[in-house]
Design an enzyme around this catalytic site. Structure first.
Site, PDB file in Angstrom:
ATOM      1  N   ASP A 113      -0.627  15.391  15.553  1.00 51.29           N
ATOM      2  CA  ASP A 113       0.483  15.806  16.307  1.00 51.29           C
ATOM      3  C   ASP A 113      -0.569  18.052  16.904  1.00 51.29           C
ATOM      4  O   ASP A 113      -1.628  17.735  16.000  1.00 51.29           O
ATOM      5  CB  ASP A 113       0.976  16.452  15.065  1.00 51.29           C
TER       6      ASP A 113
ATOM      7  N   TYR B  38       4.318   2.596  17.140  1.00 50.81           N
ATOM      8  CA  TYR B  38       5.306   2.909  17.198  1.00 50.81           C
ATOM      9  C   TYR B  38       6.921   2.045  17.193  1.00 50.81           C
ATOM     10  O   TYR B  38       6.353   1.549  18.920  1.00 50.81           O
ATOM     11  CB  TYR B  38       5.235   4.450  18.158  1.00 50.81           C
TER      12      TYR B  38
ATOM     13  N   GLU C 239       1.011   5.378   0.995  1.00 54.60           N
ATOM     14  CA  GLU C 239       0.579   6.662   1.724  1.00 54.60           C
ATOM     15  C   GLU C 239       1.086   8.301   0.276  1.00 54.60           C
ATOM     16  O   GLU C 239       1.702   8.118  -0.349  1.00 54.60           O
ATOM     17  CB  GLU C 239       1.012   7.213   2.030  1.00 54.60           C
TER      18      GLU C 239
ATOM     19  N   ARG D 153      -4.229  -0.962  23.277  1.00 54.10           N
ATOM     20  CA  ARG D 153      -5.324   0.615  23.852  1.00 54.10           C
ATOM     21  C   ARG D 153      -6.216   0.304  22.410  1.00 54.10           C
ATOM     22  O   ARG D 153      -7.986   0.188  22.927  1.00 54.10           O
ATOM     23  CB  ARG D 153      -5.825   1.218  24.594  1.00 54.10           C
TER      24      ARG D 153
ATOM     25  N   HIS E  39       3.860  -1.176   3.982  1.00 55.33           N
ATOM     26  CA  HIS E  39       3.226   0.011   3.571  1.00 55.33           C
ATOM     27  C   HIS E  39       4.567   0.827   3.315  1.00 55.33           C
ATOM     28  O   HIS E  39       4.861   1.223   4.360  1.00 55.33           O
ATOM     29  CB  HIS E  39       2.454   0.251   4.695  1.00 55.33           C
TER      30      HIS E  39
ATOM     31  N   SER F 159       0.865  -1.590  -0.065  1.00 53.59           N
ATOM     32  CA  SER F 159       0.154  -0.079  -0.027  1.00 53.59           C
ATOM     33  C   SER F 159       0.999   1.331  -0.194  1.00 53.59           C
ATOM     34  O   SER F 159       1.596   1.166   0.560  1.00 53.59           O
ATOM     35  CB  SER F 159      -0.722  -0.281   1.282  1.00 53.59           C
TER      36      SER F 159
ATOM     37  N   PHE G  20      11.458  14.569   9.805  1.00 53.31           N
ATOM     38  CA  PHE G  20      10.936  13.877  10.223  1.00 53.31           C
ATOM     39  C   PHE G  20      11.261  13.218  11.016  1.00 53.31           C
ATOM     40  O   PHE G  20      10.055  12.935  11.871  1.00 53.31           O
ATOM     41  CB  PHE G  20      10.532  12.653   9.096  1.00 53.31           C
TER      42      PHE G  20
ATOM     43  N   ALA H 179       5.482   9.857  24.264  1.00 54.15           N
ATOM     44  CA  ALA H 179       6.045   8.418  25.529  1.00 54.15           C
ATOM     45  C   ALA H 179       5.824   7.949  26.920  1.00 54.15           C
ATOM     46  O   ALA H 179       7.001   8.759  27.579  1.00 54.15           O
ATOM     47  CB  ALA H 179       5.976   7.046  25.051  1.00 54.15           C
TER      48      ALA H 179
END
Length: 294
Positions: free
Chosen positions: A103, A141, A11, A160, A261, A9, A212, A148
């Protein structure tokens, strides 16, 4: 025994202006014949790209016939405003959503929920699944997210999100395959049994990529600094990038990753070459004329 070629896939991000629209459409035209399972389109903080994201989704679906996943965040909007975007996606035939907290808005250090909005990705996932019509992907992540709370927090939070109803997860990019594999092991130990899709970034611009990486907590190995410095002197930067990404993808495939991906940054050339190196076959297809992506 030969390891099967992984499914893929891509993005994309929504374009800004006519030049950006042409760049996006060139990317779609080149990558669509590789037969991606889906492509995703990002969504700016606070809905800052909402109209462009919706336009890009509609154009990709109508003219390339691809399954599109629209990104959706919790930033700067009420619950109803956020779900209204999801319903707009559904009207376009887009039943995949990549649900993210998003973000912090306007350069803030920490995320602050909108007074009438979702507190974070878990609540957003629950609301989307309650709609009863979306396949929901979430972020993961392999290396600690900058926010975190401590060791193991990223796995706990991902658990979760799956408990809230997420169908699969797409990781942030990384450059050490062992990092992903150990993360996958920790997830399995925590009882996560749904797909965790590795996200791979072919490096178009090393300096930009480092920016990034700093924002998302991805570690850039020291050897890559030296390798890209040397490659840029000899004009071999593109070949180096393809080699690194293709080797990563091949190792991931051999370690059981059935789907990969690829982050394109709306540049199709590197992802295309990586897919060719993996043995992904192209299928001739008719794509409608360009226009309307801006």
């Amino acid at each position: 025994m030969t390891t099967p070629t992984p499914t893929i896939s891509f993005e994309f991000f929504p374009p800004k202006g006519p030049e950006g629209a042409l760049r996006l459409w060139r990317s779609v035209e080149r990558l669509a014949p590789l037969g991606p399972c889906f492509v995703s389109v990002t969504y700016g903080a606070g809905g800052s790209t909402r109209e462009r994201t919706v336009a890009a989704i509609q154009t990709i679906r109508d003219r390339a016939g691809l399954d599109v996943a629209g990104h959706l965040t919790c930033v700067g909007a009420t619950r109803e405003e956020t779900l209204a975007v999801a319903r707009t996606y559904a009207k376009l035939g887009c039943r995949r959503i990549v649900a993210l907290r998003g973000d912090p808005a306007n350069g803030a250090e920490r995320f602050t929920p909108h007074p009438g909005g979702f507190s974070g990705s878990v609540e957003l996932i629950e609301a989307l699944k309650a709609e009863g019509r979306f396949h929901v992907s979430v972020g993961a992540y392999p290396e600690p997210h900058p926010e975190a709370a401590g060791e193991g927090a990223d796995v706990t939070h991902l658990k979760r999100k799956f408990d809230a109803g997420a169908d699969d997860a797409i990781t942030q990019f990384f450059f050490d395959v062992e990092t992903f594999l150990r993360f996958r092991d920790r997830c399995a130990k925590a009882g996560i049994d749904r797909p965790i899709i590795p996200g791979v970034l072919p490096i178009e611009n090393f300096a930009r990529m480092k920016g990034f990486a700093a924002r998302c907590g991805a570690r850039v190995p020291a050897w890559m600094e030296t390798a890209f410095a040397n490659a840029e002197e000899t004009g071999a930067g593109e070949l180096l990038s393809i080699s690194i990404a293709a080797e990563m993808c091949d190792t991931l495939r051999r370690e059981g990753a059935g789907h990969i991906h690829l982050y394109t940054l709306n540049n199709p050339d590197l992802p295309y070459q990586v897919c060719q190196a993996l043995g992904v076959e192209t299928t001739p297809m008719r794509i409608a004329a360009t226009g309307g992506c801006a």
